[in-house]
Design an enzyme around this catalytic site. Sequence first.
Site, PDB file in Angstrom:
ATOM      1  N   LYS A 118      22.296  17.893  82.912  1.00  0.00           N
ATOM      2  CA  LYS A 118      23.483  18.039  83.774  1.00  0.00           C
ATOM      3  C   LYS A 118      24.426  18.966  83.019  1.00  0.00           C
ATOM      4  O   LYS A 118      25.201  18.532  82.169  1.00  0.00           O
ATOM      5  CB  LYS A 118      24.123  16.670  84.009  1.00  0.00           C
ATOM      6  CG  LYS A 118      24.877  16.531  85.323  1.00  0.00           C
ATOM      7  CD  LYS A 118      25.960  17.582  85.586  1.00  0.00           C
ATOM      8  CE  LYS A 118      27.234  17.337  84.843  1.00  0.00           C
ATOM      9  NZ  LYS A 118      28.276  18.370  85.059  1.00  0.00           N
TER      10      LYS A 118
ATOM     11  N   GLY B 231      30.346  16.222  74.542  1.00  0.00           N
ATOM     12  CA  GLY B 231      31.561  16.568  75.283  1.00  0.00           C
ATOM     13  C   GLY B 231      32.746  15.918  74.623  1.00  0.00           C
ATOM     14  O   GLY B 231      32.720  15.619  73.425  1.00  0.00           O
ATOM     15  N   SER B 232      33.780  15.656  75.421  1.00  0.00           N
ATOM     16  CA  SER B 232      35.006  15.106  74.841  1.00  0.00           C
ATOM     17  C   SER B 232      34.831  13.617  74.549  1.00  0.00           C
ATOM     18  O   SER B 232      33.995  12.937  75.151  1.00  0.00           O
ATOM     19  CB  SER B 232      36.167  15.313  75.806  1.00  0.00           C
ATOM     20  OG  SER B 232      35.928  14.587  76.986  1.00  0.00           O
ATOM     21  N   THR B 233      35.655  13.133  73.644  1.00  0.00           N
ATOM     22  CA  THR B 233      35.557  11.728  73.248  1.00  0.00           C
ATOM     23  C   THR B 233      35.848  10.814  74.439  1.00  0.00           C
ATOM     24  O   THR B 233      35.128   9.834  74.669  1.00  0.00           O
ATOM     25  CB  THR B 233      36.513  11.460  72.064  1.00  0.00           C
ATOM     26  OG1 THR B 233      36.080  12.282  70.966  1.00  0.00           O
ATOM     27  CG2 THR B 233      36.491  10.011  71.630  1.00  0.00           C
TER      28      THR B 233
ATOM     29  N   GLU C 287      27.746  13.113  70.916  1.00  0.00           N
ATOM     30  CA  GLU C 287      28.304  14.163  70.046  1.00  0.00           C
ATOM     31  C   GLU C 287      29.651  14.529  70.650  1.00  0.00           C
ATOM     32  O   GLU C 287      29.707  15.098  71.737  1.00  0.00           O
ATOM     33  CB  GLU C 287      27.386  15.386  70.013  1.00  0.00           C
ATOM     34  CG  GLU C 287      26.066  15.162  69.344  1.00  0.00           C
ATOM     35  CD  GLU C 287      26.171  14.925  67.854  1.00  0.00           C
ATOM     36  OE1 GLU C 287      27.221  15.228  67.255  1.00  0.00           O
ATOM     37  OE2 GLU C 287      25.200  14.409  67.283  1.00  0.00           O
TER      38      GLU C 287
ATOM     39  N   CYS D 176      33.016  22.273  68.493  1.00  0.00           N
ATOM     40  CA  CYS D 176      33.362  20.884  68.178  1.00  0.00           C
ATOM     41  C   CYS D 176      33.726  20.748  66.703  1.00  0.00           C
ATOM     42  O   CYS D 176      34.585  19.954  66.350  1.00  0.00           O
ATOM     43  CB  CYS D 176      32.205  19.969  68.548  1.00  0.00           C
ATOM     44  SG  CYS D 176      30.637  20.565  67.943  1.00  0.00           S
TER      45      CYS D 176
ATOM     46  N   GLU E 226      42.396  17.302  69.272  1.00  0.00           N
ATOM     47  CA  GLU E 226      41.607  18.532  69.317  1.00  0.00           C
ATOM     48  C   GLU E 226      42.242  19.527  70.289  1.00  0.00           C
ATOM     49  O   GLU E 226      42.565  19.164  71.414  1.00  0.00           O
ATOM     50  CB  GLU E 226      40.219  18.135  69.803  1.00  0.00           C
ATOM     51  CG  GLU E 226      39.227  19.236  69.801  1.00  0.00           C
ATOM     52  CD  GLU E 226      37.848  18.694  70.164  1.00  0.00           C
ATOM     53  OE1 GLU E 226      37.738  17.997  71.187  1.00  0.00           O
ATOM     54  OE2 GLU E 226      36.913  18.957  69.415  1.00  0.00           O
TER      55      GLU E 226
HETATM   56  P1  NAD Z   1      34.011  16.863  79.006  1.00  0.00           P
HETATM   57  O1  NAD Z   1      33.948  15.610  78.253  1.00  0.00           O
HETATM   58  O2  NAD Z   1      35.133  17.088  79.923  1.00  0.00           O
HETATM   59  O3  NAD Z   1      32.683  17.058  79.866  1.00  0.00           O
HETATM   60  C1  NAD Z   1      31.406  16.957  79.270  1.00  0.00           C
HETATM   61  C2  NAD Z   1      30.381  16.656  80.332  1.00  0.00           C
HETATM   62  O4  NAD Z   1      30.602  15.339  80.820  1.00  0.00           O
HETATM   63  C3  NAD Z   1      30.431  17.588  81.542  1.00  0.00           C
HETATM   64  O5  NAD Z   1      29.108  17.956  81.893  1.00  0.00           O
HETATM   65  C4  NAD Z   1      31.034  16.712  82.620  1.00  0.00           C
HETATM   66  O6  NAD Z   1      30.626  17.047  83.927  1.00  0.00           O
HETATM   67  C5  NAD Z   1      30.474  15.341  82.240  1.00  0.00           C
HETATM   68  N1  NAD Z   1      31.178  14.200  82.803  1.00  0.00           N
HETATM   69  C6  NAD Z   1      32.350  14.170  83.460  1.00  0.00           C
HETATM   70  N2  NAD Z   1      32.661  12.916  83.844  1.00  0.00           N
HETATM   71  C7  NAD Z   1      31.653  12.121  83.432  1.00  0.00           C
HETATM   72  C8  NAD Z   1      31.381  10.724  83.536  1.00  0.00           C
HETATM   73  N3  NAD Z   1      32.216   9.877  84.129  1.00  0.00           N
HETATM   74  N4  NAD Z   1      30.244  10.254  82.998  1.00  0.00           N
HETATM   75  C9  NAD Z   1      29.387  11.085  82.367  1.00  0.00           C
HETATM   76  N5  NAD Z   1      29.600  12.404  82.246  1.00  0.00           N
HETATM   77  C10 NAD Z   1      30.711  12.939  82.765  1.00  0.00           C
HETATM   78  O7  NAD Z   1      33.939  17.982  77.865  1.00  0.00           O
HETATM   79  P2  NAD Z   1      33.960  19.556  78.025  1.00  0.00           P
HETATM   80  O8  NAD Z   1      35.359  19.906  78.449  1.00  0.00           O
HETATM   81  O9  NAD Z   1      32.827  20.074  78.810  1.00  0.00           O
HETATM   82  O10 NAD Z   1      33.664  20.028  76.502  1.00  0.00           O
HETATM   83  C11 NAD Z   1      34.636  20.120  75.533  1.00  0.00           C
HETATM   84  C12 NAD Z   1      34.606  18.908  74.616  1.00  0.00           C
HETATM   85  O11 NAD Z   1      33.302  18.669  74.091  1.00  0.00           O
HETATM   86  C13 NAD Z   1      35.474  19.064  73.404  1.00  0.00           C
HETATM   87  O12 NAD Z   1      36.243  17.902  73.219  1.00  0.00           O
HETATM   88  C14 NAD Z   1      34.499  19.220  72.258  1.00  0.00           C
HETATM   89  O13 NAD Z   1      34.949  18.824  71.012  1.00  0.00           O
HETATM   90  C15 NAD Z   1      33.346  18.443  72.692  1.00  0.00           C
HETATM   91  N6  NAD Z   1      32.120  18.969  72.073  1.00  0.00           N
HETATM   92  C16 NAD Z   1      31.490  18.251  71.074  1.00  0.00           C
HETATM   93  C17 NAD Z   1      30.353  18.751  70.457  1.00  0.00           C
HETATM   94  C18 NAD Z   1      29.633  18.007  69.365  1.00  0.00           C
HETATM   95  O14 NAD Z   1      28.507  18.352  69.051  1.00  0.00           O
HETATM   96  N7  NAD Z   1      30.214  16.998  68.764  1.00  0.00           N
HETATM   97  C19 NAD Z   1      29.833  19.956  70.863  1.00  0.00           C
HETATM   98  C20 NAD Z   1      30.475  20.645  71.860  1.00  0.00           C
HETATM   99  C21 NAD Z   1      31.605  20.137  72.469  1.00  0.00           C
END
Ligand code: NAD
Length: 499
Positions: free
Chosen positions: A186, A239-241, A261, A295, A393
Amino acid sequence: MSTSTTAVQTPDLAHKVLYIGGKWVQAEGGRRFETENPYTGKAWASIADAGVSDVDLAVKAARAALEGPWGKMTGGQRGRLMNKLADILERDADEIAMIETYDNGKLIRDARWQVGLMAEWFRYFAGAADKIDGTVMQDANPEFFVYTRREPIGVVAAILPWNAPLLLMTWKLAPAMAAGCTFIAKPSEFTPSSALALAECFAEAGFPAGVFNVLPSSSRDVPAALTQHEGVNKVAFTGSTATGVKAAQSAIAHLARVTLELGGKSPQLVFEDADVEAAVNGLLRGIFSATGQICHAGSRAFVQRPIYDKILAKVVARANTLKLGDPRLPETELGPIATGPQFEKVKEMLARAKADGALAACGGGPDESLGGYFIKPTVLTNVKPGDYIMREEVFGPVLCIMPFDTEEEGIALANDTRYGLASGLWTSDVRRVHRVAKRIRAGTVWVNAYRGVSPGVPFGGFGASGIGRESGLEAINDYTERKAIWIEMTGQTKDPFKL
Ligand code: NAD
């Protein structure tokens, strides 16, 4: 398509559909959504917009592949397909990299480098696919022959961010393929195109239908439904925490396995005995690579007081000369912020930092001369450990820098965060290297370097930066279940109730 480095026109709207069960299909109700090129701010791709019923189709297709041809393959056969995929990625690297660049504004040179890394990751895990071992417990019980097997966890749902869409998917996909799992990707709603390009590579490599499926969607109900689906055995999230916690809660509710992650607020500690030029380069690399949208961005710099002014002056001087512009041009050094909402978030965080007393030694806001979503490379001084900008962040080109006096104080400042993804340590004292590296609470410590990754090295975070590690051979364990098999050898199983 060949990579043009001089053209500045976005191509005509690319039309793409879902990839489920080895077929290219329209989304439920024929819905579509558009994604924009952050450099131009204009739509560049029209994508089929998956709905909740498509989630079910993808899970069924992934399950069928698991119970069908894919589940019957040997590790060696899976490894051969993965190596073929790596060949195709290397052949088509320019084209795939350009799709990433259109989708999220990543510099073409970074995107190209990341596609090369993807091939490396697939080759590394291809080599591991036929080396997944169990153990014989020779002394467990003299009446039994006992051994373990590692079996694929099953259907993996990967929920992905927009900042490095394909590479971060590969960190999950390569060990999952080696382990014999099937996979539903996804992609982020902001960057769905490259996952569909990868699906074309899977089809060409000859993977059985349903092994790899792609569900782009503009709706956050779709990833939520995927994590809640009883047919999903593992959720692998980046993604985000805040969103990661939601995804994990949904997965745990039906006892699916989870790895996360998440975000970071990674420190760079520069001691007075550091090589100044190298440290300056490391600070620049840590925060301005990928426009700070990594990240593990090194977003908090702590510099020992005797060299603080020198380091600050050099970082600011170079930040002021960084060339912002078209990410497709090889000379561009800083691309745009990848999405409109993220651009707004960075601006808001800068305004809040200034209200809290931070001073911009350079940058401090958008570069309006360029259009698109450009933020000037920013270095903030006069920040305090409790400030919002020091705790949360930004995910943009914003470095907070402050001086420290003693080693003890430096370590305390570095660890003053709920995150713990990565860190940089700059010193020429080998004793200090070991003393300090041991005490920094982070999944990675780079010493006199920043931002190295390899398929063989685990990556992940302490605390709010996540759960689990990606990469390294052990990553395969996160895509397998360990099964114990007991074989009775005496032939004398007795009535358990007779004395
Ligand atoms: P996000 O958390 O907004 O979205 C991540 C994903 O989660 C998207 O595909 C989104 O559609 C999906 N999502 C949304 N609602 C959801 C739900 N209820 N259940 C499951 N999935 C859902 O993050 P973003 O804005 O795409 O990415 C940026 C963030 O990701 C930053 O905070 C960054 O630090 C983090 N990040 C971490 C790493 C790592 O390896 N630790 C790598 C890249 C990015």
